[in-house]
Each structure stands twice: as structure tokens, then as C-alpha cells.
Design a protein around this motif. Sequence first.
Motif, PDB file in Angstrom:
ATOM      1  N   PHE A 107       0.619  -1.257  -0.136  1.00 57.98           N
ATOM      2  CA  PHE A 107       0.025   0.125   0.008  1.00 57.98           C
ATOM      3  C   PHE A 107       0.945   1.174  -0.096  1.00 57.98           C
ATOM      4  O   PHE A 107       0.595   2.272  -0.808  1.00 57.98           O
ATOM      5  CB  PHE A 107      -0.949  -0.234   1.167  1.00 57.98           C
ATOM      6  CG  PHE A 107      -1.898   1.157   1.277  1.00 57.98           C
ATOM      7  CD1 PHE A 107      -2.749   1.334   0.551  1.00 57.98           C
ATOM      8  CD2 PHE A 107      -1.470   2.270   2.175  1.00 57.98           C
ATOM      9  CE1 PHE A 107      -3.643   2.337   0.454  1.00 57.98           C
ATOM     10  CE2 PHE A 107      -2.323   3.364   2.295  1.00 57.98           C
ATOM     11  CZ  PHE A 107      -3.419   3.369   1.490  1.00 57.98           C
ATOM     12  N   VAL A 108       1.925   1.259   0.767  1.00 56.43           N
ATOM     13  CA  VAL A 108       2.764   2.433   0.988  1.00 56.43           C
ATOM     14  C   VAL A 108       3.524   2.602  -0.552  1.00 56.43           C
ATOM     15  O   VAL A 108       3.687   3.803  -0.644  1.00 56.43           O
ATOM     16  CB  VAL A 108       3.631   2.278   2.280  1.00 56.43           C
ATOM     17  CG1 VAL A 108       4.834   3.302   2.266  1.00 56.43           C
ATOM     18  CG2 VAL A 108       2.906   2.519   3.466  1.00 56.43           C
ATOM     19  N   ALA A 109       3.895   1.585  -0.919  1.00 54.19           N
ATOM     20  CA  ALA A 109       4.634   1.782  -2.248  1.00 54.19           C
ATOM     21  C   ALA A 109       4.014   2.245  -3.429  1.00 54.19           C
ATOM     22  O   ALA A 109       4.239   2.814  -4.102  1.00 54.19           O
ATOM     23  CB  ALA A 109       5.300   0.257  -2.570  1.00 54.19           C
ATOM     24  N   GLY A 110       2.627   1.516  -3.387  1.00 58.43           N
ATOM     25  CA  GLY A 110       1.854   2.141  -4.287  1.00 58.43           C
ATOM     26  C   GLY A 110       1.160   3.550  -4.214  1.00 58.43           C
ATOM     27  O   GLY A 110       1.171   4.372  -5.092  1.00 58.43           O
ATOM     28  N   LEU A 111       1.130   4.184  -2.835  1.00 57.86           N
ATOM     29  CA  LEU A 111       1.027   5.610  -2.876  1.00 57.86           C
ATOM     30  C   LEU A 111       2.423   6.239  -3.123  1.00 57.86           C
ATOM     31  O   LEU A 111       2.149   7.289  -3.566  1.00 57.86           O
ATOM     32  CB  LEU A 111       0.714   5.724  -1.206  1.00 57.86           C
ATOM     33  CG  LEU A 111      -0.607   5.657  -0.596  1.00 57.86           C
ATOM     34  CD1 LEU A 111      -0.765   5.920   0.829  1.00 57.86           C
ATOM     35  CD2 LEU A 111      -1.859   6.552  -1.342  1.00 57.86           C
ATOM     36  N   ALA A 112       3.468   5.876  -2.803  1.00 58.03           N
ATOM     37  CA  ALA A 112       4.601   6.727  -3.285  1.00 58.03           C
ATOM     38  C   ALA A 112       4.672   6.531  -4.927  1.00 58.03           C
ATOM     39  O   ALA A 112       5.215   7.340  -5.454  1.00 58.03           O
ATOM     40  CB  ALA A 112       5.902   5.869  -2.691  1.00 58.03           C
ATOM     41  N   ALA A 113       4.126   5.651  -5.699  1.00 60.25           N
ATOM     42  CA  ALA A 113       4.530   5.296  -7.114  1.00 60.25           C
ATOM     43  C   ALA A 113       3.203   6.224  -7.932  1.00 60.25           C
ATOM     44  O   ALA A 113       3.291   6.449  -8.826  1.00 60.25           O
ATOM     45  CB  ALA A 113       4.478   4.022  -7.348  1.00 60.25           C
ATOM     46  N   LEU A 114       1.959   6.443  -7.048  1.00 56.97           N
ATOM     47  CA  LEU A 114       0.830   7.001  -7.692  1.00 56.97           C
ATOM     48  C   LEU A 114       0.991   8.332  -8.047  1.00 56.97           C
ATOM     49  O   LEU A 114       0.524   8.389  -9.460  1.00 56.97           O
ATOM     50  CB  LEU A 114      -0.133   7.248  -6.550  1.00 56.97           C
ATOM     51  CG  LEU A 114      -1.509   7.594  -6.940  1.00 56.97           C
ATOM     52  CD1 LEU A 114      -2.100   6.385  -7.904  1.00 56.97           C
ATOM     53  CD2 LEU A 114      -2.433   7.710  -5.900  1.00 56.97           C
ATOM     54  N   PRO A 115       1.856   9.256  -7.870  1.00 58.89           N
ATOM     55  CA  PRO A 115       2.007  10.531  -8.623  1.00 58.89           C
ATOM     56  C   PRO A 115       2.624  10.055  -9.977  1.00 58.89           C
ATOM     57  O   PRO A 115       2.623  10.963 -10.896  1.00 58.89           O
ATOM     58  CB  PRO A 115       2.632  11.458  -7.601  1.00 58.89           C
ATOM     59  CG  PRO A 115       2.708  10.771  -6.216  1.00 58.89           C
ATOM     60  CD  PRO A 115       2.441   9.326  -6.283  1.00 58.89           C
ATOM     61  N   TYR A 116       3.743   9.489  -9.880  1.00 59.74           N
ATOM     62  CA  TYR A 116       4.335   9.086 -11.157  1.00 59.74           C
ATOM     63  C   TYR A 116       3.446   8.691 -11.972  1.00 59.74           C
ATOM     64  O   TYR A 116       3.516   8.806 -13.421  1.00 59.74           O
ATOM     65  CB  TYR A 116       5.275   7.823 -10.962  1.00 59.74           C
ATOM     66  CG  TYR A 116       6.061   7.402 -12.090  1.00 59.74           C
ATOM     67  CD1 TYR A 116       7.047   8.015 -12.925  1.00 59.74           C
ATOM     68  CD2 TYR A 116       5.607   6.333 -12.906  1.00 59.74           C
ATOM     69  CE1 TYR A 116       7.542   7.836 -13.883  1.00 59.74           C
ATOM     70  CE2 TYR A 116       6.195   5.695 -13.889  1.00 59.74           C
ATOM     71  CZ  TYR A 116       7.101   6.474 -14.449  1.00 59.74           C
ATOM     72  OH  TYR A 116       8.016   6.241 -15.776  1.00 59.74           O
ATOM     73  N   PHE A 117       2.579   7.699 -11.674  1.00 57.02           N
ATOM     74  CA  PHE A 117       1.280   7.222 -12.826  1.00 57.02           C
ATOM     75  C   PHE A 117       0.705   8.273 -13.167  1.00 57.02           C
ATOM     76  O   PHE A 117      -0.036   8.312 -14.410  1.00 57.02           O
ATOM     77  CB  PHE A 117       0.999   5.946 -12.267  1.00 57.02           C
ATOM     78  CG  PHE A 117       1.820   4.693 -12.244  1.00 57.02           C
ATOM     79  CD1 PHE A 117       2.267   4.388 -13.389  1.00 57.02           C
ATOM     80  CD2 PHE A 117       2.047   4.221 -10.870  1.00 57.02           C
ATOM     81  CE1 PHE A 117       3.102   3.190 -13.405  1.00 57.02           C
ATOM     82  CE2 PHE A 117       2.916   3.078 -10.988  1.00 57.02           C
ATOM     83  CZ  PHE A 117       3.494   2.755 -12.193  1.00 57.02           C
ATOM     84  N   LEU A 118       0.213   9.127 -12.219  1.00 59.88           N
ATOM     85  CA  LEU A 118      -1.033  10.207 -12.557  1.00 59.88           C
ATOM     86  C   LEU A 118      -0.511  11.228 -13.232  1.00 59.88           C
ATOM     87  O   LEU A 118      -0.982  11.917 -14.095  1.00 59.88           O
ATOM     88  CB  LEU A 118      -1.417  10.821 -11.122  1.00 59.88           C
ATOM     89  CG  LEU A 118      -2.364   9.806 -10.551  1.00 59.88           C
ATOM     90  CD1 LEU A 118      -2.777  10.422  -9.082  1.00 59.88           C
ATOM     91  CD2 LEU A 118      -3.648   9.326 -11.198  1.00 59.88           C
ATOM     92  N   LEU A 119       0.796  11.636 -13.385  1.00 60.63           N
ATOM     93  CA  LEU A 119       1.692  12.609 -13.924  1.00 60.63           C
ATOM     94  C   LEU A 119       2.076  12.281 -15.668  1.00 60.63           C
ATOM     95  O   LEU A 119       2.724  13.156 -15.933  1.00 60.63           O
ATOM     96  CB  LEU A 119       2.566  13.350 -13.253  1.00 60.63           C
ATOM     97  CG  LEU A 119       1.949  13.869 -11.751  1.00 60.63           C
ATOM     98  CD1 LEU A 119       3.130  14.554 -10.951  1.00 60.63           C
ATOM     99  CD2 LEU A 119       0.960  15.242 -12.382  1.00 60.63           C
ATOM    100  N   ARG A 120       2.167  11.009 -15.658  1.00 63.01           N
ATOM    101  CA  ARG A 120       2.597  10.558 -16.790  1.00 63.01           C
ATOM    102  C   ARG A 120       2.151  10.651 -18.167  1.00 63.01           C
ATOM    103  O   ARG A 120       1.012  11.304 -18.435  1.00 63.01           O
ATOM    104  CB  ARG A 120       2.872   8.969 -16.721  1.00 63.01           C
ATOM    105  CG  ARG A 120       3.980   8.298 -17.230  1.00 63.01           C
ATOM    106  CD  ARG A 120       4.091   7.089 -16.984  1.00 63.01           C
ATOM    107  NE  ARG A 120       3.357   6.309 -17.260  1.00 63.01           N
ATOM    108  CZ  ARG A 120       3.776   4.846 -17.969  1.00 63.01           C
ATOM    109  NH1 ARG A 120       5.051   4.591 -17.987  1.00 63.01           N
ATOM    110  NH2 ARG A 120       2.763   4.218 -18.123  1.00 63.01           N
TER     111      ARG A 120
END
Length: 120
Positions: A107-120
Motif C-alpha cells: 500500500f505504501v509503495a503504491g501511494l509513493a508510485a501513484l504521482p508518477y503514474f498520474l503525472l505520466r
Amino acid sequence: MAKLLLDLRHVPGDEADDVRVFLDAAGIGYYETRPNRWGITAGGIWIADDGEHPRARELMDAYQATRRERARAEYAAARSEGRLPGLGAQFRDDPLRVVGILAAIAFVAGLAALPYFLLR
């Protein structure tokens, strides 16, 4: 003015006792402060005389080196004898806890990676 030799936060009782013993054996004057009621300070062992602090620090460094080597030897012996629990043993003992921890990590890793996928 006194100088702090050992902050007693997270220090096992036997280590604090050993420090008191070697300070007494060396004839170094010290005093202790106790932890306060609210847990803000953990207490400590203070050297009363500034002139004795370098000698006390040398004794402390030597003591910590021997304690570190002893702890590493005990850990290596426990590891070679198979007394240390690995992930499999922990999973057998408490599978719900292990699955919960792995889910929290994901969950924490997903939260950390979320901005990367949203801003791509």
C-alpha cells in the motif's frame, strides 16, 4: 560541568549495569538522572568531572567494542544453529500478521508510485 556519557533511552539494564561497574572500577565519579514521568527524557549517566570524560569515553568505546563483538558472535552462532526465525517461520507462527505487513508495504509503495503514474 558534567558531561553525558550514556543516554539511557533503549539501553538494556545489563549494559547500564556494566557501565556503572567499569566506572566504579576506574574510580571515575558519575551520577545518574532518572527518566521523567512523561517519557520526555530517558535519563542518563553523567561524568561529574570534565577532566575524567576523555578517559571514561575511552573505557566506554572499549566496552562497546567488546559488547558488539560478543553480540555478533551470539548472532552468528544462533544463525548457524538455525535458531533465528526466518520469514517462513514467522509466517507459520502468525500468518495474519505477515500478510498484514506485506499488504501495508504494498500500500505504501503504491501511494509513493501513484504521482508518477498520474503525472505520466
